[in-house]
Design a protein around this motif. Structure first.
Motif, PDB file in Angstrom:
ATOM      1  N   ALA A 197       0.829  -1.208   0.000  1.00  0.00           N
ATOM      2  CA  ALA A 197       0.000   0.000   0.000  1.00  0.00           C
ATOM      3  C   ALA A 197       0.861   1.255   0.000  1.00  0.00           C
ATOM      4  CB  ALA A 197      -0.944  -0.004   1.196  1.00  0.00           C
ATOM      5  N   ALA A 198       1.981   1.251   0.759  1.00  0.00           N
ATOM      6  CA  ALA A 198       2.864   2.413   0.797  1.00  0.00           C
ATOM      7  C   ALA A 198       3.515   2.641  -0.561  1.00  0.00           C
ATOM      8  CB  ALA A 198       3.911   2.223   1.878  1.00  0.00           C
ATOM      9  N   ALA A 199       3.837   1.550  -1.278  1.00  0.00           N
ATOM     10  CA  ALA A 199       4.448   1.710  -2.606  1.00  0.00           C
ATOM     11  C   ALA A 199       3.460   2.318  -3.595  1.00  0.00           C
ATOM     12  CB  ALA A 199       4.942   0.349  -3.088  1.00  0.00           C
ATOM     13  N   ILE A 200       2.203   1.874  -3.553  1.00  0.00           N
ATOM     14  CA  ILE A 200       1.192   2.460  -4.451  1.00  0.00           C
ATOM     15  C   ILE A 200       0.984   3.942  -4.133  1.00  0.00           C
ATOM     16  CG2 ILE A 200      -1.230   2.385  -5.113  1.00  0.00           C
ATOM     17  CD1 ILE A 200      -1.139  -0.636  -4.681  1.00  0.00           C
ATOM     18  N   GLN A 201       0.933   4.253  -2.809  1.00  0.00           N
ATOM     19  CA  GLN A 201       0.746   5.659  -2.397  1.00  0.00           C
ATOM     20  C   GLN A 201       1.886   6.513  -2.918  1.00  0.00           C
ATOM     21  OE1 GLN A 201      -1.728   7.129  -0.523  1.00  0.00           O
ATOM     22  NE2 GLN A 201      -0.688   9.111  -0.689  1.00  0.00           N
ATOM     23  N   ALA A 202       3.111   6.011  -2.810  1.00  0.00           N
ATOM     24  CA  ALA A 202       4.257   6.799  -3.264  1.00  0.00           C
ATOM     25  C   ALA A 202       4.232   6.982  -4.777  1.00  0.00           C
ATOM     26  CB  ALA A 202       5.556   6.121  -2.819  1.00  0.00           C
ATOM     27  N   ALA A 203       3.878   5.902  -5.518  1.00  0.00           N
ATOM     28  CA  ALA A 203       3.855   6.004  -6.983  1.00  0.00           C
ATOM     29  C   ALA A 203       2.787   7.012  -7.444  1.00  0.00           C
ATOM     30  CB  ALA A 203       3.592   4.636  -7.595  1.00  0.00           C
ATOM     31  N   VAL A 204       1.609   6.951  -6.824  1.00  0.00           N
ATOM     32  CA  VAL A 204       0.535   7.880  -7.234  1.00  0.00           C
ATOM     33  C   VAL A 204       0.887   9.307  -6.846  1.00  0.00           C
ATOM     34  CG1 VAL A 204      -1.895   8.480  -6.893  1.00  0.00           C
ATOM     35  CG2 VAL A 204      -1.214   6.084  -7.157  1.00  0.00           C
ATOM     36  N   THR A 205       1.429   9.497  -5.640  1.00  0.00           N
ATOM     37  CA  THR A 205       1.760  10.854  -5.184  1.00  0.00           C
ATOM     38  C   THR A 205       2.823  11.475  -6.076  1.00  0.00           C
ATOM     39  OG1 THR A 205       1.212  10.208  -2.908  1.00  0.00           O
ATOM     40  CG2 THR A 205       2.536  12.195  -3.206  1.00  0.00           C
ATOM     41  N   ASP A 206       3.824  10.672  -6.499  1.00  0.00           N
ATOM     42  CA  ASP A 206       4.887  11.210  -7.354  1.00  0.00           C
ATOM     43  C   ASP A 206       4.335  11.683  -8.705  1.00  0.00           C
ATOM     44  OD1 ASP A 206       6.700  10.701  -5.372  1.00  0.00           O
ATOM     45  OD2 ASP A 206       7.364   8.770  -6.209  1.00  0.00           O
ATOM     46  N   ASN A 207       3.253  11.061  -9.195  1.00  0.00           N
ATOM     47  CA  ASN A 207       2.688  11.442 -10.497  1.00  0.00           C
ATOM     48  C   ASN A 207       1.456  12.366 -10.385  1.00  0.00           C
ATOM     49  OD1 ASN A 207       4.058   9.627 -12.779  1.00  0.00           O
ATOM     50  ND2 ASN A 207       3.855   8.378 -10.926  1.00  0.00           N
ATOM     51  N   TRP A 208       1.223  12.851  -9.182  1.00  0.00           N
ATOM     52  CA  TRP A 208       0.042  13.710  -8.952  1.00  0.00           C
ATOM     53  C   TRP A 208       0.373  15.174  -9.171  1.00  0.00           C
ATOM     54  CZ3 TRP A 208      -1.975  15.727  -3.714  1.00  0.00           C
ATOM     55  CH2 TRP A 208      -3.235  16.321  -3.881  1.00  0.00           C
ATOM     56  N   ASN A 209      -0.351  15.784 -10.077  1.00  0.00           N
ATOM     57  CA  ASN A 209      -0.229  17.233 -10.316  1.00  0.00           C
ATOM     58  C   ASN A 209      -1.259  17.934  -9.423  1.00  0.00           C
ATOM     59  OD1 ASN A 209       0.356  19.747 -11.318  1.00  0.00           O
ATOM     60  ND2 ASN A 209      -0.664  19.429 -13.292  1.00  0.00           N
ATOM     61  N   ARG A 210      -0.851  18.263  -8.231  1.00  0.00           N
ATOM     62  CA  ARG A 210      -1.797  18.750  -7.220  1.00  0.00           C
ATOM     63  C   ARG A 210      -2.362  20.117  -7.617  1.00  0.00           C
ATOM     64  NH1 ARG A 210      -1.392  21.989  -2.775  1.00  0.00           N
ATOM     65  NH2 ARG A 210       0.857  22.219  -3.113  1.00  0.00           N
ATOM     66  N   PRO A 211      -3.687  20.239  -7.687  1.00  0.00           N
ATOM     67  CA  PRO A 211      -4.297  21.547  -7.981  1.00  0.00           C
ATOM     68  C   PRO A 211      -4.286  22.439  -6.742  1.00  0.00           C
ATOM     69  CG  PRO A 211      -6.008  19.908  -7.693  1.00  0.00           C
ATOM     70  CD  PRO A 211      -4.693  19.167  -7.611  1.00  0.00           C
ATOM     71  N   GLU A 212      -4.580  23.727  -6.963  1.00  0.00           N
ATOM     72  CA  GLU A 212      -4.556  24.664  -5.838  1.00  0.00           C
ATOM     73  C   GLU A 212      -5.718  24.434  -4.871  1.00  0.00           C
ATOM     74  OE1 GLU A 212      -4.562  28.582  -7.451  1.00  0.00           O
ATOM     75  OE2 GLU A 212      -2.549  28.410  -8.329  1.00  0.00           O
ATOM     76  N   SER A 213      -6.771  23.816  -5.354  1.00  0.00           N
ATOM     77  CA  SER A 213      -7.928  23.594  -4.482  1.00  0.00           C
ATOM     78  C   SER A 213      -7.722  22.427  -3.518  1.00  0.00           C
ATOM     79  CB  SER A 213      -9.180  23.333  -5.333  1.00  0.00           C
ATOM     80  OG  SER A 213      -8.986  22.209  -6.173  1.00  0.00           O
ATOM     81  N   ALA A 214      -6.658  21.649  -3.719  1.00  0.00           N
ATOM     82  CA  ALA A 214      -6.398  20.514  -2.823  1.00  0.00           C
ATOM     83  C   ALA A 214      -5.823  21.035  -1.513  1.00  0.00           C
ATOM     84  CB  ALA A 214      -5.443  19.528  -3.471  1.00  0.00           C
ATOM     85  N   THR A 215      -6.415  20.672  -0.410  1.00  0.00           N
ATOM     86  CA  THR A 215      -6.003  21.142   0.912  1.00  0.00           C
ATOM     87  C   THR A 215      -5.532  19.958   1.745  1.00  0.00           C
ATOM     88  OG1 THR A 215      -8.280  20.934   1.713  1.00  0.00           O
ATOM     89  CG2 THR A 215      -7.615  23.091   0.854  1.00  0.00           C
ATOM     90  N   PRO A 216      -4.679  20.208   2.744  1.00  0.00           N
ATOM     91  CA  PRO A 216      -4.243  19.121   3.633  1.00  0.00           C
ATOM     92  C   PRO A 216      -5.431  18.464   4.331  1.00  0.00           C
ATOM     93  CG  PRO A 216      -2.820  21.031   3.890  1.00  0.00           C
ATOM     94  CD  PRO A 216      -3.957  21.475   3.038  1.00  0.00           C
TER      95      PRO A 216
ATOM     96  N   PRO B 135     -14.338  18.267  -7.432  1.00  0.00           N
ATOM     97  CA  PRO B 135     -14.248  17.547  -8.719  1.00  0.00           C
ATOM     98  C   PRO B 135     -12.905  17.704  -9.408  1.00  0.00           C
ATOM     99  CG  PRO B 135     -16.377  18.618  -8.530  1.00  0.00           C
ATOM    100  CD  PRO B 135     -15.578  19.086  -7.367  1.00  0.00           C
ATOM    101  N   VAL B 136     -12.289  18.898  -9.321  1.00  0.00           N
ATOM    102  CA  VAL B 136     -10.994  19.104  -9.981  1.00  0.00           C
ATOM    103  C   VAL B 136      -9.936  18.214  -9.332  1.00  0.00           C
ATOM    104  CG1 VAL B 136      -9.201  20.793 -10.502  1.00  0.00           C
ATOM    105  CG2 VAL B 136     -11.617  21.441 -10.660  1.00  0.00           C
ATOM    106  N   THR B 137      -9.936  18.167  -8.001  1.00  0.00           N
ATOM    107  CA  THR B 137      -8.941  17.348  -7.292  1.00  0.00           C
ATOM    108  C   THR B 137      -9.169  15.862  -7.550  1.00  0.00           C
ATOM    109  OG1 THR B 137      -8.820  19.057  -5.589  1.00  0.00           O
ATOM    110  CG2 THR B 137      -7.947  16.875  -5.037  1.00  0.00           C
ATOM    111  N   ARG B 138     -10.444  15.454  -7.589  1.00  0.00           N
ATOM    112  CA  ARG B 138     -10.732  14.051  -7.890  1.00  0.00           C
ATOM    113  C   ARG B 138     -10.207  13.661  -9.267  1.00  0.00           C
ATOM    114  NH1 ARG B 138     -16.891  12.813  -5.772  1.00  0.00           N
ATOM    115  NH2 ARG B 138     -16.593  13.528  -3.610  1.00  0.00           N
TER     116      ARG B 138
END
Length: 290
Positions: A205-224, A253-256
């Motif tokens: 699960a940690a490997a999938i999380q890291a792979a997705v996070t590395d390829n995520w273009n985070r929009p400005e509307s995404a908050t912690p 919707p944009v973040t999703r």
């Protein structure tokens, strides 16, 4: 109109003409009664005229023939009686009366025109006031409609804010509940000195999380504090067939959409070394804490 002199001149000419006619008649009568000897050459022939042309024999002791009685002279035509002329004072008075009548008529006409003009102006003023009154009423109606719309919009905004607050509270509750459930279903790997789970599932699960996070273009509307459950369909080797953001998810919707794109970019997902825990359909809990 003929003057008196013209009439007298015409009368004199008529009298002269009549006098000339009478004189010509008298001369003719005198000429026929006068006997003149006729001298002709040759022997004298005595003859007695018989008939109406013979001259009547002279009676003894008769008086000389009297000249024919002259016909009475025709009386000259009387001049036509002229109507009596009014005295100059009366003429002046009549002229003054006529002028006063004309002036009175002109004054009456001018007053009538002035009254008509004043009536037109008054009518136009009434129409203008009526038009202004109608415009004022229309403006009042428009202002009332604007107020009603503003009140309706304000009430709608209040209602939308209340619904948004209610939805936000419900969403937070659902997120908290989903986070708790996700923690129970797919606990994340915590490695290091403080790691609580070092199993193969947690590391997968940690490997999938890291792979997705590395390829995520985070929009400005995404908050912690972002928490979304991802439903991923894959085949052996890590190739992703499909990915959908499930519930619960507190992202817009944009973040999703950006998270779904990050999963597709991260394909193939980690596979080697995790063959024993590989599953074609997994529910992956995506997290972002800033």
């Amino acid at each position: 109109m003929e003057s008196l002199g013209d009439k007298l001149r015409a009368m004199a000419l008529a009298l002269g003409l009549h006098a000339a006619c009478i004189l010509a008649l008298l001369v003719g009568l005198w000429w026929t009664h006068e006997t003149r000897p006729v001298v002709m050459p040759g022997p004298v022939i005595e003859a007695t005229l018989v008939g109406p042309t013979a001259a009547p024999k002279a009676r003894s002791g008769a008086s000389k023939p009297q000249p024919a009685k002259q016909p009475p002279k025709p009386a000259p035509p009387k001049p036509a009686a002229e109507p009596p002329r009014p005295p100059p004072t009366e003429v002046l008075k009549q002229d003054q009366v006529d002028r006063e009548k004309i002036a009175a008529l002109a004054q009456e006409k001018a007053e009538q025109e002035q009254r008509e003009q004043e009536e037109r102006i008054r009518q136009e003023q009434v129409e203008l006031e009526d038009e202004q009154r109608k415009l004022s009423e229309q403006r009042k109606q428009l202002e009332e409609i604007r107020k009603q719309r503003a009140d309706a919009e304000r009430k709608a905004n209040i209602e939308r804010e209340r619904l948004a607050q209610l939805e936000d509270r419900n969403r937070k509750k659902a997120e908290q509940q989903a986070s708790a459930e996700a923690e129970q279903e797919a606990p994340q790997a915590r490695t290091g000195a403080g790691g609580a789970d070092d199993s193969l599932v947690a590391r997968y699960a940690a490997a999938i999380q890291a792979a997705v996070t590395d390829n995520w273009n985070r929009p400005e509307s995404a908050t912690p504090g972002l928490r979304c459950v991802l439903r991923i369909a894959q085949i052996p080797g890590g190739e992703v067939i499909s990915v959908t953001v499930g519930s619960p998810c507190n992202a817009d919707p944009v973040t999703r959409n950006s998270i779904e794109q990050a999963v597709m970019k991260a394909a193939p997902l980690p596979y080697q070394g995790f063959e024993d825990v590989f599953q074609r359909n997994i529910n992956f809990n995506f997290r972002y804490d800033g």
